[in-house]
Design a protein around this motif. Sequence first.
Motif, PDB file in Angstrom:
ATOM      1  N   VAL A   1       0.820  -1.220   0.000  1.00  0.00           N
ATOM      2  CA  VAL A   1       0.000   0.000   0.000  1.00  0.00           C
ATOM      3  C   VAL A   1       0.853   1.268   0.000  1.00  0.00           C
ATOM      4  O   VAL A   1       0.338   2.362   0.239  1.00  0.00           O
ATOM      5  CB  VAL A   1      -0.979   0.017   1.200  1.00  0.00           C
ATOM      6  CG1 VAL A   1      -1.918  -1.180   1.131  1.00  0.00           C
ATOM      7  CG2 VAL A   1      -0.238   0.031   2.531  1.00  0.00           C
TER       8      VAL A   1
ATOM      9  N   CYS B   1      -7.834   2.089  -1.873  1.00  0.00           N
ATOM     10  CA  CYS B   1      -7.085   0.827  -1.884  1.00  0.00           C
ATOM     11  C   CYS B   1      -7.436   0.034  -0.631  1.00  0.00           C
ATOM     12  O   CYS B   1      -7.561   0.590   0.458  1.00  0.00           O
ATOM     13  CB  CYS B   1      -5.583   1.096  -1.933  1.00  0.00           C
ATOM     14  SG  CYS B   1      -4.558  -0.404  -1.810  1.00  0.00           S
TER      15      CYS B   1
ATOM     16  N   TYR C   1     -13.607  -2.035  -8.133  1.00  0.00           N
ATOM     17  CA  TYR C   1     -12.175  -2.215  -7.856  1.00  0.00           C
ATOM     18  C   TYR C   1     -11.495  -3.120  -8.880  1.00  0.00           C
ATOM     19  O   TYR C   1     -12.117  -4.039  -9.416  1.00  0.00           O
ATOM     20  CB  TYR C   1     -11.976  -2.841  -6.464  1.00  0.00           C
ATOM     21  CG  TYR C   1     -12.255  -1.897  -5.317  1.00  0.00           C
ATOM     22  CD1 TYR C   1     -11.261  -1.095  -4.780  1.00  0.00           C
ATOM     23  CD2 TYR C   1     -13.535  -1.815  -4.763  1.00  0.00           C
ATOM     24  CE1 TYR C   1     -11.531  -0.223  -3.725  1.00  0.00           C
ATOM     25  CE2 TYR C   1     -13.811  -0.942  -3.718  1.00  0.00           C
ATOM     26  CZ  TYR C   1     -12.796  -0.149  -3.202  1.00  0.00           C
ATOM     27  OH  TYR C   1     -13.059   0.707  -2.163  1.00  0.00           O
TER      28      TYR C   1
ATOM     29  N   ARG D   1      -5.070  -7.403  -2.971  1.00  0.00           N
ATOM     30  CA  ARG D   1      -5.104  -5.937  -3.018  1.00  0.00           C
ATOM     31  C   ARG D   1      -6.174  -5.506  -4.001  1.00  0.00           C
ATOM     32  O   ARG D   1      -6.248  -6.017  -5.126  1.00  0.00           O
ATOM     33  CB  ARG D   1      -3.749  -5.374  -3.442  1.00  0.00           C
ATOM     34  CG  ARG D   1      -3.744  -3.834  -3.534  1.00  0.00           C
ATOM     35  CD  ARG D   1      -2.339  -3.301  -3.783  1.00  0.00           C
ATOM     36  NE  ARG D   1      -1.784  -3.832  -5.007  1.00  0.00           N
ATOM     37  CZ  ARG D   1      -0.508  -3.704  -5.366  1.00  0.00           C
ATOM     38  NH1 ARG D   1       0.341  -3.078  -4.568  1.00  0.00           N
ATOM     39  NH2 ARG D   1      -0.081  -4.219  -6.504  1.00  0.00           N
TER      40      ARG D   1
ATOM     41  N   ILE E   1      -7.817  -2.117  -5.868  1.00  0.00           N
ATOM     42  CA  ILE E   1      -7.535  -0.718  -6.209  1.00  0.00           C
ATOM     43  C   ILE E   1      -8.759  -0.133  -6.895  1.00  0.00           C
ATOM     44  O   ILE E   1      -9.253  -0.688  -7.887  1.00  0.00           O
ATOM     45  CB  ILE E   1      -6.298  -0.615  -7.128  1.00  0.00           C
ATOM     46  CG1 ILE E   1      -5.071  -1.214  -6.420  1.00  0.00           C
ATOM     47  CG2 ILE E   1      -6.036   0.837  -7.514  1.00  0.00           C
ATOM     48  CD1 ILE E   1      -3.850  -1.322  -7.322  1.00  0.00           C
TER      49      ILE E   1
END
Length: 265
Positions: free
Chosen positions: A28, A132, A165, A190, A192
């Motif tokens: 991150v 995020c 995302y 993850r 985004i």
Amino acid sequence: MSKVRAKKALGQHFLTNQSVARAIAESVLSWRDIPILEIGPGMGMLTKELLDLGLEVYALEIDTESVEYLQRNFSWFAQGEHLTEGDVLKLPADELIPGQPQTPFVLIGNYPYNISSQIFFRLLELRDRVPCCAGMLQKEVAERLTAPPGGRDYGILSVLLRCWYHCEYLFTVSELDFDPPPKVKGGVLRLIRNDRKELPVDEELFKKVVKAAFSQRRKTLRNSLRTLFPEGYDFSDPIFTLRAERLDVEDYIRLTQDYIKTLPE
């Protein structure tokens, strides 16, 4: 108290591998200019790496024992302004970052396995504040949340997350890197935030169509959507010969638009 007792009721499995914690924290770094909200820091294995990277960390912890441990062992939390005792699923959105009710933030954590899916439904509610989201959960759940269309891992939450995302599965973590060791491996993901500002259809109707499509995922859409669309609806479009797992977000938007046309004015 040298350590916190892991509580089964809270789904606690404390990460013990510092290199894994560093890798999660580094995922991150591109968002280092906004606050980080860590969910369930436990004994601070991930917290330490986030702070060492110079990130502004806020933490939300439901376990009173962990809160006391963190306040004793991290000067960052000693005064209490960066640490909140509470439940991420219940706390009002404007109380997640104390004193900053509208501030964007990154969501991160070694998420409790027993509520991991619920946390990501909460993320969808917070999507306009969270550019995020990263962290660890059960490997099979992480794979499901980041799955592209076409496979058995792809499901309702996969579709809903992909609306908002870009979803990445980063790496797998051994069950031996936890105390106590869980029965399954961990998976780090993850998410985004993409450029989508809104859906071109009513969001609740979109969710209704997606859920109906996956309600009988082994059947074709012609069968799984038959109870949703009105009797006598023309299912001749080739899309209805597919199963729910074959459709991407845009396909579900089109299905919702078709469904809306069947609703009374």
